[in-house]
Design a protein around this motif. Sequence first.
Motif, PDB file in Angstrom:
ATOM      1  N   THR A  61      25.042 -12.438 -14.008  1.00  0.00           N
ATOM      2  CA  THR A  61      24.991 -11.827 -15.342  1.00  0.00           C
ATOM      3  C   THR A  61      26.320 -11.975 -16.074  1.00  0.00           C
ATOM      4  O   THR A  61      26.336 -12.116 -17.295  1.00  0.00           O
ATOM      5  CB  THR A  61      24.592 -10.347 -15.264  1.00  0.00           C
ATOM      6  OG1 THR A  61      25.449  -9.672 -14.366  1.00  0.00           O
ATOM      7  CG2 THR A  61      23.147 -10.197 -14.821  1.00  0.00           C
ATOM      8  N   THR A  62      27.449 -11.953 -15.344  1.00  0.00           N
ATOM      9  CA  THR A  62      28.735 -12.164 -16.011  1.00  0.00           C
ATOM     10  C   THR A  62      28.898 -13.607 -16.468  1.00  0.00           C
ATOM     11  O   THR A  62      29.593 -13.865 -17.444  1.00  0.00           O
ATOM     12  CB  THR A  62      29.911 -11.785 -15.095  1.00  0.00           C
ATOM     13  OG1 THR A  62      29.829 -12.525 -13.888  1.00  0.00           O
ATOM     14  CG2 THR A  62      29.910 -10.307 -14.793  1.00  0.00           C
ATOM     15  N   VAL A  63      28.271 -14.533 -15.779  1.00  0.00           N
ATOM     16  CA  VAL A  63      28.321 -15.938 -16.177  1.00  0.00           C
ATOM     17  C   VAL A  63      27.421 -16.196 -17.381  1.00  0.00           C
ATOM     18  O   VAL A  63      27.605 -17.177 -18.085  1.00  0.00           O
ATOM     19  CB  VAL A  63      27.931 -16.842 -14.968  1.00  0.00           C
ATOM     20  CG1 VAL A  63      27.793 -18.283 -15.354  1.00  0.00           C
ATOM     21  CG2 VAL A  63      28.952 -16.700 -13.869  1.00  0.00           C
ATOM     22  N   GLY A  64      26.447 -15.308 -17.618  1.00  0.00           N
ATOM     23  CA  GLY A  64      25.601 -15.445 -18.800  1.00  0.00           C
ATOM     24  C   GLY A  64      24.120 -15.529 -18.508  1.00  0.00           C
ATOM     25  O   GLY A  64      23.332 -15.794 -19.415  1.00  0.00           O
ATOM     26  N   ALA A  65      23.709 -15.302 -17.278  1.00  0.00           N
ATOM     27  CA  ALA A  65      22.288 -15.362 -16.936  1.00  0.00           C
ATOM     28  C   ALA A  65      21.555 -14.146 -17.476  1.00  0.00           C
ATOM     29  O   ALA A  65      22.112 -13.052 -17.554  1.00  0.00           O
ATOM     30  CB  ALA A  65      22.108 -15.436 -15.420  1.00  0.00           C
ATOM     31  N   GLN A  66      20.313 -14.345 -17.862  1.00  0.00           N
ATOM     32  CA  GLN A  66      19.460 -13.274 -18.340  1.00  0.00           C
ATOM     33  C   GLN A  66      18.536 -12.837 -17.211  1.00  0.00           C
ATOM     34  O   GLN A  66      18.061 -13.660 -16.449  1.00  0.00           O
ATOM     35  CB  GLN A  66      18.613 -13.745 -19.522  1.00  0.00           C
ATOM     36  CG  GLN A  66      19.427 -14.180 -20.720  1.00  0.00           C
ATOM     37  CD  GLN A  66      20.127 -13.009 -21.369  1.00  0.00           C
ATOM     38  OE1 GLN A  66      19.542 -11.964 -21.557  1.00  0.00           O
ATOM     39  NE2 GLN A  66      21.389 -13.196 -21.718  1.00  0.00           N
ATOM     40  N   ILE A  67      18.266 -11.540 -17.115  1.00  0.00           N
ATOM     41  CA  ILE A  67      17.353 -11.018 -16.105  1.00  0.00           C
ATOM     42  C   ILE A  67      15.993 -10.826 -16.754  1.00  0.00           C
ATOM     43  O   ILE A  67      15.896 -10.245 -17.839  1.00  0.00           O
ATOM     44  CB  ILE A  67      17.872  -9.691 -15.526  1.00  0.00           C
ATOM     45  CG1 ILE A  67      19.236  -9.880 -14.893  1.00  0.00           C
ATOM     46  CG2 ILE A  67      16.898  -9.139 -14.495  1.00  0.00           C
ATOM     47  CD1 ILE A  67      19.872  -8.606 -14.378  1.00  0.00           C
ATOM     48  N   SER A  68      14.939 -11.304 -16.087  1.00  0.00           N
ATOM     49  CA  SER A  68      13.595 -11.159 -16.633  1.00  0.00           C
ATOM     50  C   SER A  68      13.182  -9.690 -16.632  1.00  0.00           C
ATOM     51  O   SER A  68      13.676  -8.896 -15.819  1.00  0.00           O
ATOM     52  CB  SER A  68      12.591 -11.988 -15.830  1.00  0.00           C
ATOM     53  OG  SER A  68      12.358 -11.389 -14.577  1.00  0.00           O
ATOM     54  N   PRO A  69      12.275  -9.296 -17.512  1.00  0.00           N
ATOM     55  CA  PRO A  69      11.839  -7.895 -17.567  1.00  0.00           C
ATOM     56  C   PRO A  69      11.219  -7.412 -16.249  1.00  0.00           C
ATOM     57  O   PRO A  69      11.401  -6.259 -15.866  1.00  0.00           O
ATOM     58  CB  PRO A  69      10.808  -7.884 -18.693  1.00  0.00           C
ATOM     59  CG  PRO A  69      11.121  -9.066 -19.517  1.00  0.00           C
ATOM     60  CD  PRO A  69      11.721 -10.085 -18.600  1.00  0.00           C
ATOM     61  N   THR A  70      10.512  -8.291 -15.556  1.00  0.00           N
ATOM     62  CA  THR A  70       9.894  -7.901 -14.292  1.00  0.00           C
ATOM     63  C   THR A  70      10.942  -7.594 -13.236  1.00  0.00           C
ATOM     64  O   THR A  70      10.835  -6.610 -12.509  1.00  0.00           O
ATOM     65  CB  THR A  70       8.960  -9.018 -13.796  1.00  0.00           C
ATOM     66  OG1 THR A  70       8.025  -9.324 -14.825  1.00  0.00           O
ATOM     67  CG2 THR A  70       8.230  -8.587 -12.548  1.00  0.00           C
ATOM     68  N   VAL A  71      11.983  -8.404 -13.151  1.00  0.00           N
ATOM     69  CA  VAL A  71      13.041  -8.170 -12.171  1.00  0.00           C
ATOM     70  C   VAL A  71      13.815  -6.907 -12.536  1.00  0.00           C
ATOM     71  O   VAL A  71      14.174  -6.124 -11.659  1.00  0.00           O
ATOM     72  CB  VAL A  71      13.966  -9.398 -12.054  1.00  0.00           C
ATOM     73  CG1 VAL A  71      15.149  -9.112 -11.154  1.00  0.00           C
ATOM     74  CG2 VAL A  71      13.193 -10.599 -11.538  1.00  0.00           C
ATOM     75  N   LYS A  72      14.044  -6.653 -13.819  1.00  0.00           N
ATOM     76  CA  LYS A  72      14.695  -5.413 -14.243  1.00  0.00           C
ATOM     77  C   LYS A  72      13.906  -4.202 -13.789  1.00  0.00           C
ATOM     78  O   LYS A  72      14.448  -3.219 -13.295  1.00  0.00           O
ATOM     79  CB  LYS A  72      14.851  -5.373 -15.769  1.00  0.00           C
ATOM     80  CG  LYS A  72      15.999  -6.157 -16.301  1.00  0.00           C
ATOM     81  CD  LYS A  72      16.102  -5.958 -17.799  1.00  0.00           C
ATOM     82  CE  LYS A  72      17.170  -6.847 -18.383  1.00  0.00           C
ATOM     83  NZ  LYS A  72      17.274  -6.712 -19.839  1.00  0.00           N
ATOM     84  N   ARG A  73      12.574  -4.266 -13.957  1.00  0.00           N
ATOM     85  CA  ARG A  73      11.708  -3.159 -13.555  1.00  0.00           C
ATOM     86  C   ARG A  73      11.735  -2.969 -12.041  1.00  0.00           C
ATOM     87  O   ARG A  73      11.799  -1.837 -11.555  1.00  0.00           O
ATOM     88  CB  ARG A  73      10.280  -3.419 -14.020  1.00  0.00           C
ATOM     89  CG  ARG A  73       9.303  -2.321 -13.650  1.00  0.00           C
ATOM     90  CD  ARG A  73       7.902  -2.615 -14.137  1.00  0.00           C
ATOM     91  NE  ARG A  73       7.416  -3.940 -13.800  1.00  0.00           N
ATOM     92  CZ  ARG A  73       6.876  -4.272 -12.622  1.00  0.00           C
ATOM     93  NH1 ARG A  73       6.776  -3.375 -11.658  1.00  0.00           N
ATOM     94  NH2 ARG A  73       6.445  -5.495 -12.409  1.00  0.00           N
ATOM     95  N   LEU A  74      11.727  -4.055 -11.282  1.00  0.00           N
ATOM     96  CA  LEU A  74      11.764  -3.945  -9.824  1.00  0.00           C
ATOM     97  C   LEU A  74      13.073  -3.336  -9.341  1.00  0.00           C
ATOM     98  O   LEU A  74      13.084  -2.512  -8.422  1.00  0.00           O
ATOM     99  CB  LEU A  74      11.563  -5.316  -9.188  1.00  0.00           C
ATOM    100  CG  LEU A  74      10.154  -5.883  -9.256  1.00  0.00           C
ATOM    101  CD1 LEU A  74      10.146  -7.315  -8.743  1.00  0.00           C
ATOM    102  CD2 LEU A  74       9.195  -5.023  -8.482  1.00  0.00           C
ATOM    103  N   ILE A  75      14.186  -3.717  -9.945  1.00  0.00           N
ATOM    104  CA  ILE A  75      15.481  -3.151  -9.571  1.00  0.00           C
ATOM    105  C   ILE A  75      15.513  -1.656  -9.899  1.00  0.00           C
ATOM    106  O   ILE A  75      16.025  -0.847  -9.130  1.00  0.00           O
ATOM    107  CB  ILE A  75      16.633  -3.903 -10.279  1.00  0.00           C
ATOM    108  CG1 ILE A  75      16.733  -5.317  -9.715  1.00  0.00           C
ATOM    109  CG2 ILE A  75      17.949  -3.174 -10.119  1.00  0.00           C
ATOM    110  CD1 ILE A  75      17.689  -6.214 -10.474  1.00  0.00           C
ATOM    111  N   LYS A  76      14.942  -1.283 -11.024  1.00  0.00           N
ATOM    112  CA  LYS A  76      14.888   0.122 -11.414  1.00  0.00           C
ATOM    113  C   LYS A  76      13.988   0.937 -10.477  1.00  0.00           C
ATOM    114  O   LYS A  76      14.311   2.067 -10.132  1.00  0.00           O
ATOM    115  CB  LYS A  76      14.377   0.227 -12.846  1.00  0.00           C
ATOM    116  CG  LYS A  76      14.308   1.623 -13.380  1.00  0.00           C
ATOM    117  CD  LYS A  76      13.771   1.616 -14.796  1.00  0.00           C
ATOM    118  CE  LYS A  76      13.411   3.010 -15.245  1.00  0.00           C
ATOM    119  NZ  LYS A  76      12.688   3.016 -16.504  1.00  0.00           N
TER     120      LYS A  76
END
Length: 83
Positions: A61-76
């Motif tokens: 993420t610091t390099v500039g990658a975007q996290i998909s909404p599904t992966v964000k939800r799984l991490i949460k």
Amino acid sequence: MVVIRLARGGSKNRPFYSIVATDKRNRRDSNYIERLGYFNPNAVESEQAMRITQERITYWTTVGAQISPTVKRLIKDHPAAVV
């Protein structure tokens, strides 16, 4: 652009997902840059359903990658699985 998303594996009716960093233009299950963890939706109680490395997520993420909404939800939803 690099995106962190799910890549499907496993057999028919028994999915297993790898959490990967890949180029957005690649197909869902094709070559990826790095495998960051996994998600098993069919895990029984004795198995771990999800595991992901936090330091690699923060790197990408610091390099500039975007996290998909599904992966964000799984991490949460699985905060204990983030190692």
